[in-house]
Design an enzyme around this catalytic site. Structure first.
Site, PDB file in Angstrom:
ATOM      1  N   ARG A  80      30.311  26.721  48.092  1.00 41.15           N
ATOM      2  CA  ARG A  80      30.665  25.778  47.042  1.00 41.15           C
ATOM      3  C   ARG A  80      31.193  26.469  45.802  1.00 41.15           C
ATOM      4  O   ARG A  80      31.528  25.797  44.827  1.00 41.15           O
ATOM      5  CB  ARG A  80      29.404  25.007  46.647  1.00 41.15           C
ATOM      6  CG  ARG A  80      29.348  23.602  47.175  1.00 41.15           C
ATOM      7  CD  ARG A  80      28.000  23.085  46.768  1.00 41.15           C
ATOM      8  NE  ARG A  80      28.003  21.688  46.539  1.00 41.15           N
ATOM      9  CZ  ARG A  80      27.541  20.820  47.434  1.00 41.15           C
ATOM     10  NH1 ARG A  80      27.122  21.216  48.612  1.00 41.15           N
ATOM     11  NH2 ARG A  80      27.518  19.543  47.142  1.00 41.15           N
ATOM     12  N   ARG A 105      19.171   8.285  47.360  1.00 41.01           N
ATOM     13  CA  ARG A 105      18.963   9.648  46.877  1.00 41.01           C
ATOM     14  C   ARG A 105      18.920   9.663  45.353  1.00 41.01           C
ATOM     15  O   ARG A 105      19.660   8.924  44.714  1.00 41.01           O
ATOM     16  CB  ARG A 105      20.119  10.540  47.368  1.00 41.01           C
ATOM     17  CG  ARG A 105      19.726  11.426  48.526  1.00 41.01           C
ATOM     18  CD  ARG A 105      20.898  12.097  49.178  1.00 41.01           C
ATOM     19  NE  ARG A 105      21.694  12.955  48.307  1.00 41.01           N
ATOM     20  CZ  ARG A 105      22.686  13.734  48.733  1.00 41.01           C
ATOM     21  NH1 ARG A 105      22.984  13.772  50.034  1.00 41.01           N
ATOM     22  NH2 ARG A 105      23.387  14.467  47.912  1.00 41.01           N
ATOM     23  N   ARG A 158      28.281  15.356  39.372  1.00 34.52           N
ATOM     24  CA  ARG A 158      28.551  16.074  40.627  1.00 34.52           C
ATOM     25  C   ARG A 158      30.058  16.183  40.876  1.00 34.52           C
ATOM     26  O   ARG A 158      30.552  17.205  41.340  1.00 34.52           O
ATOM     27  CB  ARG A 158      27.873  15.345  41.803  1.00 34.52           C
ATOM     28  CG  ARG A 158      26.360  15.526  41.804  1.00 34.52           C
ATOM     29  CD  ARG A 158      25.668  14.493  42.646  1.00 34.52           C
ATOM     30  NE  ARG A 158      25.974  14.575  44.053  1.00 34.52           N
ATOM     31  CZ  ARG A 158      25.781  13.569  44.914  1.00 34.52           C
ATOM     32  NH1 ARG A 158      25.302  12.404  44.503  1.00 34.52           N
ATOM     33  NH2 ARG A 158      26.059  13.732  46.173  1.00 34.52           N
ATOM     34  N   LYS A 177      31.362  14.516  54.609  1.00 36.20           N
ATOM     35  CA  LYS A 177      31.134  15.784  55.321  1.00 36.20           C
ATOM     36  C   LYS A 177      29.943  15.681  56.270  1.00 36.20           C
ATOM     37  O   LYS A 177      30.022  16.063  57.435  1.00 36.20           O
ATOM     38  CB  LYS A 177      30.870  16.932  54.323  1.00 36.20           C
ATOM     39  CG  LYS A 177      31.960  17.154  53.307  1.00 36.20           C
ATOM     40  CD  LYS A 177      31.622  18.277  52.344  1.00 36.20           C
ATOM     41  CE  LYS A 177      30.423  18.021  51.443  1.00 36.20           C
ATOM     42  NZ  LYS A 177      30.611  16.965  50.435  1.00 36.20           N
ATOM     43  N   ARG A 189      25.215   4.560  49.185  1.00 36.67           N
ATOM     44  CA  ARG A 189      24.511   5.241  50.296  1.00 36.67           C
ATOM     45  C   ARG A 189      23.015   4.904  50.290  1.00 36.67           C
ATOM     46  O   ARG A 189      22.365   4.899  49.269  1.00 36.67           O
ATOM     47  CB  ARG A 189      24.685   6.753  50.168  1.00 36.67           C
ATOM     48  CG  ARG A 189      23.832   7.528  51.183  1.00 36.67           C
ATOM     49  CD  ARG A 189      24.233   8.960  51.295  1.00 36.67           C
ATOM     50  NE  ARG A 189      24.323   9.648  50.034  1.00 36.67           N
ATOM     51  CZ  ARG A 189      24.901  10.842  49.873  1.00 36.67           C
ATOM     52  NH1 ARG A 189      25.430  11.466  50.898  1.00 36.67           N
ATOM     53  NH2 ARG A 189      24.953  11.409  48.689  1.00 36.67           N
TER      54      ARG A 189
HETATM   55  P1  AP5 Z   1      28.160  11.521  53.533  1.00 37.22           P
HETATM   56  O1  AP5 Z   1      28.582  11.810  54.926  1.00 37.22           O
HETATM   57  O2  AP5 Z   1      26.716  11.646  53.175  1.00 37.22           O
HETATM   58  O3  AP5 Z   1      29.056  12.352  52.507  1.00 37.22           O
HETATM   59  P2  AP5 Z   1      28.937  13.871  52.073  1.00 37.22           P
HETATM   60  O4  AP5 Z   1      30.312  14.375  51.834  1.00 37.22           O
HETATM   61  O5  AP5 Z   1      28.070  14.632  53.024  1.00 37.22           O
HETATM   62  O6  AP5 Z   1      28.228  13.650  50.656  1.00 37.22           O
HETATM   63  P3  AP5 Z   1      26.986  14.351  49.982  1.00 37.22           P
HETATM   64  O7  AP5 Z   1      26.612  13.517  48.787  1.00 37.22           O
HETATM   65  O8  AP5 Z   1      25.878  14.615  50.939  1.00 37.22           O
HETATM   66  O9  AP5 Z   1      27.636  15.660  49.507  1.00 37.22           O
HETATM   67  P4  AP5 Z   1      27.196  16.542  48.401  1.00 37.22           P
HETATM   68  O10 AP5 Z   1      28.120  17.655  48.615  1.00 37.22           O
HETATM   69  O11 AP5 Z   1      27.177  16.010  47.027  1.00 37.22           O
HETATM   70  O12 AP5 Z   1      25.635  16.733  48.657  1.00 37.22           O
HETATM   71  P5  AP5 Z   1      24.784  17.884  49.295  1.00 37.22           P
HETATM   72  O13 AP5 Z   1      23.676  17.262  50.001  1.00 37.22           O
HETATM   73  O14 AP5 Z   1      25.640  18.877  49.998  1.00 37.22           O
HETATM   74  O15 AP5 Z   1      28.673  10.032  53.181  1.00 37.22           O
HETATM   75  C1  AP5 Z   1      28.431   9.436  51.914  1.00 37.22           C
HETATM   76  C2  AP5 Z   1      28.348   7.907  52.059  1.00 37.22           C
HETATM   77  O16 AP5 Z   1      29.613   7.408  52.499  1.00 37.22           O
HETATM   78  C3  AP5 Z   1      27.340   7.407  53.112  1.00 37.22           C
HETATM   79  O17 AP5 Z   1      26.768   6.203  52.680  1.00 37.22           O
HETATM   80  C4  AP5 Z   1      28.188   7.158  54.372  1.00 37.22           C
HETATM   81  O18 AP5 Z   1      27.627   6.166  55.194  1.00 37.22           O
HETATM   82  C5  AP5 Z   1      29.504   6.723  53.755  1.00 37.22           C
HETATM   83  N1  AP5 Z   1      30.674   7.098  54.552  1.00 37.22           N
HETATM   84  C6  AP5 Z   1      30.891   8.279  55.179  1.00 37.22           C
HETATM   85  N2  AP5 Z   1      32.095   8.276  55.796  1.00 37.22           N
HETATM   86  C7  AP5 Z   1      32.647   7.045  55.537  1.00 37.22           C
HETATM   87  C8  AP5 Z   1      33.882   6.428  55.893  1.00 37.22           C
HETATM   88  N3  AP5 Z   1      34.810   7.065  56.624  1.00 37.22           N
HETATM   89  N4  AP5 Z   1      34.114   5.165  55.458  1.00 37.22           N
HETATM   90  C9  AP5 Z   1      33.199   4.517  54.699  1.00 37.22           C
HETATM   91  N5  AP5 Z   1      32.002   5.038  54.342  1.00 37.22           N
HETATM   92  C10 AP5 Z   1      31.736   6.298  54.749  1.00 37.22           C
HETATM   93  O19 AP5 Z   1      24.254  18.626  47.979  1.00 37.22           O
HETATM   94  C11 AP5 Z   1      23.323  18.011  47.108  1.00 37.22           C
HETATM   95  C12 AP5 Z   1      22.946  18.994  45.992  1.00 37.22           C
HETATM   96  O20 AP5 Z   1      22.330  20.176  46.575  1.00 37.22           O
HETATM   97  C13 AP5 Z   1      24.110  19.549  45.158  1.00 37.22           C
HETATM   98  O21 AP5 Z   1      24.465  18.677  44.123  1.00 37.22           O
HETATM   99  C14 AP5 Z   1      23.506  20.880  44.671  1.00 37.22           C
HETATM  100  O22 AP5 Z   1      22.605  20.680  43.601  1.00 37.22           O
HETATM  101  C15 AP5 Z   1      22.718  21.357  45.870  1.00 37.22           C
HETATM  102  N6  AP5 Z   1      23.529  22.202  46.780  1.00 37.22           N
HETATM  103  C16 AP5 Z   1      23.866  21.929  48.082  1.00 37.22           C
HETATM  104  N7  AP5 Z   1      24.615  22.913  48.600  1.00 37.22           N
HETATM  105  C17 AP5 Z   1      24.766  23.830  47.604  1.00 37.22           C
HETATM  106  C18 AP5 Z   1      25.466  25.061  47.509  1.00 37.22           C
HETATM  107  N8  AP5 Z   1      26.167  25.562  48.543  1.00 37.22           N
HETATM  108  N9  AP5 Z   1      25.413  25.743  46.337  1.00 37.22           N
HETATM  109  C19 AP5 Z   1      24.702  25.282  45.275  1.00 37.22           C
HETATM  110  N10 AP5 Z   1      24.030  24.107  45.296  1.00 37.22           N
HETATM  111  C20 AP5 Z   1      24.061  23.396  46.438  1.00 37.22           C
END
Ligand code: AP5
Length: 214
Positions: free
Chosen positions: A88, A160, A171, A13, A127
């Protein structure tokens, strides 16, 4: 243009949101990034969120909804935005509906990115991020030319805290229980599009652009 990027942790994402932001000149609003900044700066919000995030749990709805409401007031959101990682939960989605109604703006599309679990685990555990410029790498799919060092600025790369195997499993479980129901939520509103996101980044980006219109 108002977009929601849905999908499990690691589905890409954030990666795609950054590319869309550049092409369409609309900001990426990542609740994960906002919360991580708050933790880094040890603000009251960060202190509230830290424990949940380290355990792979969701931060309480009221905290996250408050963040989003504040962010929408910023002038950079006037011509649209990409919501990355929000909503979410169903209560978050319902609150978002209310806020958008109040602002008299319409959601264009919720895009659901799909990737199988084994790939997600590799993407998350592999990552690495630059401490200095934030550039993202992956030791399996997009490795830096020198191990642990950013190609762009020579900054140090780090992993991270929530990208450990144990927290990744939690997660993914939390996603399945609390976030996956949003697929049905947006499908019933006829706002959902699905992208098979197991391809390379450029292929996915092209698919997205075709969907959104050039
Ligand atoms: P990346 O693009 O970072 O993937 P992502 O889907 O953004 O993954 P996240 O881990 O950031 O999502 P998340 O939802 O767990 O975390 P968030 O920060 O929102 O890509 C991942 C890896 O894959 C990278 O190494 C990239 O290079 C690689 N990659 C990407 N595309 C690729 C491809 N096509 N081919 C190969 N490799 C590829 O949330 C973190 C925490 O914050 C949550 O756990 C929660 O505690 C809190 N939080 C955040 N939002 C909320 C909410 N709305 N409500 C409650 N808690 C929340």
């Amino acid at each position: 243009m108002i977009l929601i990027f849905l999908g499990a942790p690691g589905v890409g994402k954030g990666t795609q949101a950054k590319l869309i932001m550049k092409k369409y000149q609309i900001p990426q609003i990542s609740t994960g990034d906002i919360l991580r900044d708050a933790v880094r700066n040890n603000t009251p919000l960060g202190q509230k969120a830290q424990d949940y995030m380290n355990k792979g749990l969701l931060v309480p709805d009221e905290v996250v909804i408050g963040i989003i409401e504040e962010r929408f007031k910023e002038s950079s959101c006037k011509s649209g935005f990409i919501l990355d990682g929000f909503p979410r939960t169903i209560p978050q989605a319902e609150s978002l509906d209310k806020v958008l109604d109040k602002l008299d703006i319409r959601l264009d599309q919720a895009i659901n990115f799909e990737v199988e679990k084994e790939i997600l685990i590799k993407r998350l555990s592999g990552r690495r991020l630059c401490k200095n410029c934030g550039q993202m790498y992956n030791i399996y799919f997009n490795a830096p030319s020198r191990e642990g060092i950013c190609d762009q600025c020579e900054g140090e790369l780090f992993q991270r805290k929530d990208d450990t195997l144990e927290t990744i499993q939690e997660r993914l479980h939390v996603y399945q229980v609390q976030t996956e129901p949003l697929i049905e939520y947006y499908q019933s509103k006829k706002k959902l599009a699905t992208i098979a996101a197991d391809k390379d980044q450029d292929t996915i980006f092209n698919q997205l652009c075709n969907l959104l219109g050039n």
